[in-house]
Write a protein that holds these residues in place. Structure first.
Motif, PDB file in Angstrom:
ATOM      1  N   ASN A  25       0.805  -1.213   0.000  1.00 31.14           N
ATOM      2  CA  ASN A  25       0.000   0.000   0.000  1.00 31.14           C
ATOM      3  C   ASN A  25       0.843   1.270   0.000  1.00 31.14           C
ATOM      4  OD1 ASN A  25      -2.540  -1.279  -0.026  1.00 31.14           O
ATOM      5  ND2 ASN A  25      -2.410  -1.653   2.174  1.00 31.14           N
ATOM      6  N   LEU A  26       1.956   1.251   0.728  1.00 32.99           N
ATOM      7  CA  LEU A  26       2.825   2.427   0.721  1.00 32.99           C
ATOM      8  C   LEU A  26       3.375   2.693  -0.674  1.00 32.99           C
ATOM      9  CD1 LEU A  26       4.907   2.221   4.029  1.00 32.99           C
ATOM     10  CD2 LEU A  26       3.185   3.919   3.427  1.00 32.99           C
ATOM     11  N   ARG A  30       2.787   5.960  -2.897  1.00 31.49           N
ATOM     12  CA  ARG A  30       3.951   6.700  -3.418  1.00 31.49           C
ATOM     13  C   ARG A  30       3.788   7.006  -4.899  1.00 31.49           C
ATOM     14  NH1 ARG A  30       8.837   5.808  -6.231  1.00 31.49           N
ATOM     15  NH2 ARG A  30       8.411   3.584  -6.486  1.00 31.49           N
ATOM     16  N   ARG A  45      -5.603  13.233   0.517  1.00 34.25           N
ATOM     17  CA  ARG A  45      -5.390  12.331   1.648  1.00 34.25           C
ATOM     18  C   ARG A  45      -5.841  10.952   1.191  1.00 34.25           C
ATOM     19  NH1 ARG A  45      -8.026  16.602   5.215  1.00 34.25           N
ATOM     20  NH2 ARG A  45      -6.327  17.605   6.365  1.00 34.25           N
ATOM     21  N   ARG A  47      -6.952   7.022   2.139  1.00 36.23           N
ATOM     22  CA  ARG A  47      -7.442   6.083   3.145  1.00 36.23           C
ATOM     23  C   ARG A  47      -7.370   4.681   2.544  1.00 36.23           C
ATOM     24  NH1 ARG A  47     -10.245   7.092   7.628  1.00 36.23           N
ATOM     25  NH2 ARG A  47     -10.743   9.190   6.884  1.00 36.23           N
ATOM     26  N   PRO A 331       6.227  12.424   1.633  1.00 34.76           N
ATOM     27  CA  PRO A 331       6.307  10.974   1.791  1.00 34.76           C
ATOM     28  C   PRO A 331       4.919  10.344   1.959  1.00 34.76           C
ATOM     29  CG  PRO A 331       7.852  12.084   3.255  1.00 34.76           C
ATOM     30  CD  PRO A 331       6.962  13.152   2.690  1.00 34.76           C
ATOM     31  N   PRO A 332       4.731   9.103   1.524  1.00 32.70           N
ATOM     32  CA  PRO A 332       3.421   8.453   1.616  1.00 32.70           C
ATOM     33  C   PRO A 332       2.811   8.483   3.015  1.00 32.70           C
ATOM     34  CG  PRO A 332       4.883   7.140   0.248  1.00 32.70           C
ATOM     35  CD  PRO A 332       5.707   8.250   0.810  1.00 32.70           C
ATOM     36  N   ARG A 333       3.622   8.274   4.046  1.00 32.44           N
ATOM     37  CA  ARG A 333       3.064   8.230   5.405  1.00 32.44           C
ATOM     38  C   ARG A 333       2.465   9.563   5.834  1.00 32.44           C
ATOM     39  NH1 ARG A 333       4.173   3.431   7.761  1.00 32.44           N
ATOM     40  NH2 ARG A 333       5.981   2.238   6.971  1.00 32.44           N
ATOM     41  N   GLU A 334       2.866  10.639   5.195  1.00 36.76           N
ATOM     42  CA  GLU A 334       2.326  11.958   5.544  1.00 36.76           C
ATOM     43  C   GLU A 334       0.959  12.205   4.923  1.00 36.76           C
ATOM     44  OE1 GLU A 334       4.817  15.298   4.998  1.00 36.76           O
ATOM     45  OE2 GLU A 334       6.530  14.436   6.063  1.00 36.76           O
ATOM     46  N   ILE A 336      -1.333   9.524   4.218  1.00 35.56           N
ATOM     47  CA  ILE A 336      -2.266   8.441   4.535  1.00 35.56           C
ATOM     48  C   ILE A 336      -2.936   8.751   5.866  1.00 35.56           C
ATOM     49  CG2 ILE A 336      -2.469   6.001   5.129  1.00 35.56           C
ATOM     50  CD1 ILE A 336      -0.198   5.413   3.203  1.00 35.56           C
ATOM     51  N   ASP A 338      -6.104   7.577   8.845  1.00 34.96           N
ATOM     52  CA  ASP A 338      -6.791   6.403   9.383  1.00 34.96           C
ATOM     53  C   ASP A 338      -8.274   6.414   8.985  1.00 34.96           C
ATOM     54  OD1 ASP A 338      -4.472   5.595  10.631  1.00 34.96           O
ATOM     55  OD2 ASP A 338      -4.892   6.774  12.437  1.00 34.96           O
TER      56      ASP A 338
END
Length: 338
Positions: A25-26, A30, A45, A47, A331-334, A336, A338
């Protein structure tokens, strides 16, 4: 020099080739974030679910002056969704896209389907870019024009391409007037200024916006850049620059939609992203010149010029030329949630 090298290194890391294999998923996110967005605002964003990835608007990244209805924002979501489709194919998944009006999100369903292989356009995911520089003025062959038109046409959207000198000149005149209207508007200038990154260090901190490095402009300290804004953001100079850029182009692509709704904006973004990916595979550069779309009076004139009843959505110039430095992405985590 050190900061410049660091910028290039970070840009290169975000542009690593898409990995083939089991679902990651990351990695999917990306590749989705490498899509185009207005002012490189990256207004999305993500999800992540078991069988879907939804893309929601990030309204903290709106541009309310140039884009009061958020049309560019939703087109940007469509660009990211189209990238997701091709990114999923790299991992052996089939993906379908729909705009959910109730949830106000673009939902990309990701399904394991036997025999799915990577799409041809997936090869361009990490190298596609908006290139705002000068092109070399050489024509694009008819076979490639046909491929671009085909890629840029989809659900509710068609791609109209102009290649005649007189047609491009008429569009150039609208772009010039659009620059005059926008760049003499103090609110527009302030909004554009907020997305300018005057040096690599500023770009690296924020990983978004329009950096001078992409346009091969010399770096400036941020404070100096803002002080020089009246010179840097100048209607007459920009009009001259854009006129020269259009004259160096092989043609203009105009994306038209049957309606002017959020769903149509998303589909326009998808169509543009396919066009841009196809252009990359053909070694063709492209860049937005949306002034005639963004200024309401000029949009009506553009419709009359083209003798159409459809809604003009995006205006893109294209042609042959050298590659530009890449812009940065968060970056992807920024992105994504919840």
């Amino acid at each position: 020099m050190f900061k410049s090298v660091t910028y290039d290194r970070v840009a290169a890391m975000s542009r690593q080739p898409g990995r083939v294999g089991n679902r990651d998923n990351l990695e999917l996110v990306r590749l989705a974030t490498l899509a185009a967005s207005s002012h490189n605002t990256q207004p999305w964003r993500f999800r992540v679910g078991e069988q879907f990835i939804s893309i929601q608007p990030d309204r903290t990244r709106r541009c309310p002056v140039v884009d009061p209805a958020d049309a560019h924002l939703y087109r940007s979501l469509g660009c990211a969704a189209e990238n997701l489709v091709h990114a999923a194919s790299l991992q052996g998944y089939a993906a379908t896209v729909n705009y959910d009006d109730v949830a106000d999100a673009v939902v990309v369903s990701i399904d394991a389907v036997p025999g799915v292989t990577a799409t041809e356009l997936s090869r361009a995911l990490v190298t596609r870019q908006c290139n705002r520089g000068m092109y070399d003025g050489t024509p694009v062959i008819p076979e490639h024009i046909a491929l671009l038109m085909g890629a840029g046409t989809g659900r509710e959207v068609r791609c109209l391409i102009l290649t005649e000198t007189a047609e491009i000149s008429a569009v150039s005149e609208l772009v010039e007037r659009g620059n005059l209207a926008q760049l003499t508007d103090g609110a527009f200038r302030e909004e554009q200024l907020s997305w300018l990154r005057f040096n690599p260090a500023s770009a690296l901190r924020q990983r978004d916006g329009l950096t001078g490095r992409v346009n091969r402009q010399p770096p400036l300290p941020t404070a100096l850049g803002k002080t020089m804004a009246p010179v840097l953001i100048n209607a007459a100079a920009q009009a001259k620059t854009d006129s020269a850029r259009l004259a160096s182009s092989a043609g203009v692509a105009i994306f038209l939609a049957s309606t002017d709704t959020k769903g149509a904006w998303v589909e326009t973004g998808r169509a543009y992203e396919r066009f841009a990916l196809q252009a990359e595979l053909l070694d063709i550069r492209s860049a937005f010149l949306n002034q005639p779309i963004e200024v309401p009076a000029l949009r009506d004139e553009l419709r009359a010029l083209l003798h159409i009843t459809e809604e003009p959505q995006l205006l893109v110039r294209f042609g042959h030329g050298s590659r530009a430095p890449y812009s940065l992405r968060r970056p992807p985590r920024e992105v994504i949630v919840d």
